[in-house]
Design an enzyme around this catalytic site. Structure first.
Site, PDB file in Angstrom:
ATOM      1  N   CYS A   1      -3.583  -1.889   7.256  1.00  0.00           N
ATOM      2  CA  CYS A   1      -2.493  -1.675   6.214  1.00  0.00           C
ATOM      3  C   CYS A   1      -1.780  -3.256   5.976  1.00  0.00           C
ATOM      4  CB  CYS A   1      -1.120  -1.116   6.712  1.00  0.00           C
ATOM      5  SG  CYS A   1      -1.857   0.677   7.514  1.00  0.00           S
TER       6      CYS A   1
ATOM      7  N   GLU B   1      -2.119  -0.290  -1.670  1.00  0.00           N
ATOM      8  CA  GLU B   1      -3.511   0.124  -0.936  1.00  0.00           C
ATOM      9  C   GLU B   1      -3.963   1.146  -0.753  1.00  0.00           C
ATOM     10  OE1 GLU B   1      -3.521  -4.084   1.358  1.00  0.00           O
ATOM     11  OE2 GLU B   1      -3.472  -2.132   2.293  1.00  0.00           O
TER      12      GLU B   1
END
Length: 340
Positions: free
Chosen positions: A329, A85
């Site tokens: 996250c 990501e």
């Protein structure tokens, strides 16, 4: 296969010495502009030769989620099909890219989705550079820098991928490349003490952030397995050495978890721990990831920050962005892998 973005411009000149310098410059520009071979003006014969041994664009955009606040969450797909990501945040003081350093994470922090599934592998310097290039190109003209700041606070522990991160720093700050100032880069670690000492020797202007999240070793061990290896006092000692050598303010990241670390005792402990340190406490509201930990309310978090300030501790509550798009996250990657 070698990744061309792993090389600095000077290293690329040596690696591709068989080709004219202006062709090497074209390749280097293509890296920064997130282009693949077919998007360049390189001769077809040269492209075919390079493709035998070199990867020009090691990743692509798999998915983008856009928040109502303008935050963009990127799921990036690597050349080996692994996913990680990256987040693009629009802010008044300049756009920020929140960058991952690993595919997954082995630190095991209970409040973080990055660690679900453990560590798959480290990202190379060039893969991290290419991620910046891809996100930058997707948010404006590819031949201009559309961000001001970078924070290594995405998935993974930067100091667990230390050598690659340090090489990436040399690439991202290179005057031939994105030329990002060290003062506009922050690195977050959960407290790998030996690497803090190693990082201290670099004498860089990068902001060092430490994910503390507890004020006693006993509590820290319940939410952060790294606490079994490094005591809080060892981290503080390393930070004081860092500050002595670099004269740089350090930042403590403190994720508020109801009952676990939000008491009056924790405020007193923080006052004791931060005594003698030029530091700032960045208080974060827990983003639930499906675990058993509970978040404090926003009003409780604001009260906690006020009490820290009243006790002479510089502290702020981090503005939450991207809550509606799995912004924390590891959440988007974990969700995508679960769906697959």
């Amino acid at each position: 296969m070698k990744i061309l973005s792993d090389y600095s411009f000077e290293e690329l000149e040596g690696e591709l010495s068989a080709y004219p310098r202006f062709r090497v410059k074209q390749i280097f520009d293509a890296i920064l502009q997130a282009k693949d071979y077919l998007d360049t003006n390189l001769p077809k014969t040269m492209i075919e030769e390079l493709k035998q041994n070199y990867i020009l664009k090691p990743l692509s955009i798999e998915k983008v989620l856009v928040s109502k606040d303008g935050t963009k969450k990127y799921l990036l797909k690597l050349h080996d099909n692994n996913l990680f990501e990256c987040v693009f945040l629009t802010q008044d003081y300049g756009n920020t890219i929140c960058m991952s350093t690993q595919v997954g994470c082995r630190m095991g922090c209970k409040f973080c989705a990055s660690t679900i599934g453990g560590l798959i592998r480290n990202l190379t310097p060039g893969e991290m550079l290419s991620a910046i290039a891809v996100v930058n190109a997707d948010n404006g003209k590819c031949n201009a820098r559309n961000f001001t700041n970078i924070v290594l606070m995405g998935s993974g522990e930067p100091f667990d991928n230390y050598d690659n991160v340090i090489k990436w720093l040399s690439l991202i700050t290179d005057e031939h490349g994105f030329n990002v100032s060290e003062r506009n880069i922050s690195i977050s670690t959960c407290g790998l003490v030996d690497k803090i000492y190693e990082f201290t020797k670099l004498h860089s202007a990068i902001t060092l952030c430490v994910s503390l999240h507890a004020t006693t070793d006993e509590i820290r061990k319940t939410i952060m397995p790294i606490a079994f290896k490094y005591k809080i006092e060892d981290i503080i000692k390393a930070l004081k050495d860092y500050q002595k050598e670099n004269s740089r303010r350090v930042v403590f990241e403190y994720c508020l978890i109801k009952v676990v670390n939000d008491s009056e005792r924790d405020i007193k402990n923080l006052k004791h721990l931060t005594h003698g340190l030029l530091c700032h406490v960045n208080v974060i509201c827990l983003n639930p990831n499906g675990g058993s930990l509970r978040a404090t309310t926003k009003s409780e978090a604001q009260s906690f920050v006020k009490k820290l300030n009243d006790n002479g501790i510089s502290a702020t509550l981090r503005r939450s962005q991207g809550d509606d798009i799995a912004g924390a996250c590891g959440m988007l990657r974990a969700k995508t892998l679960n769906e697959k």
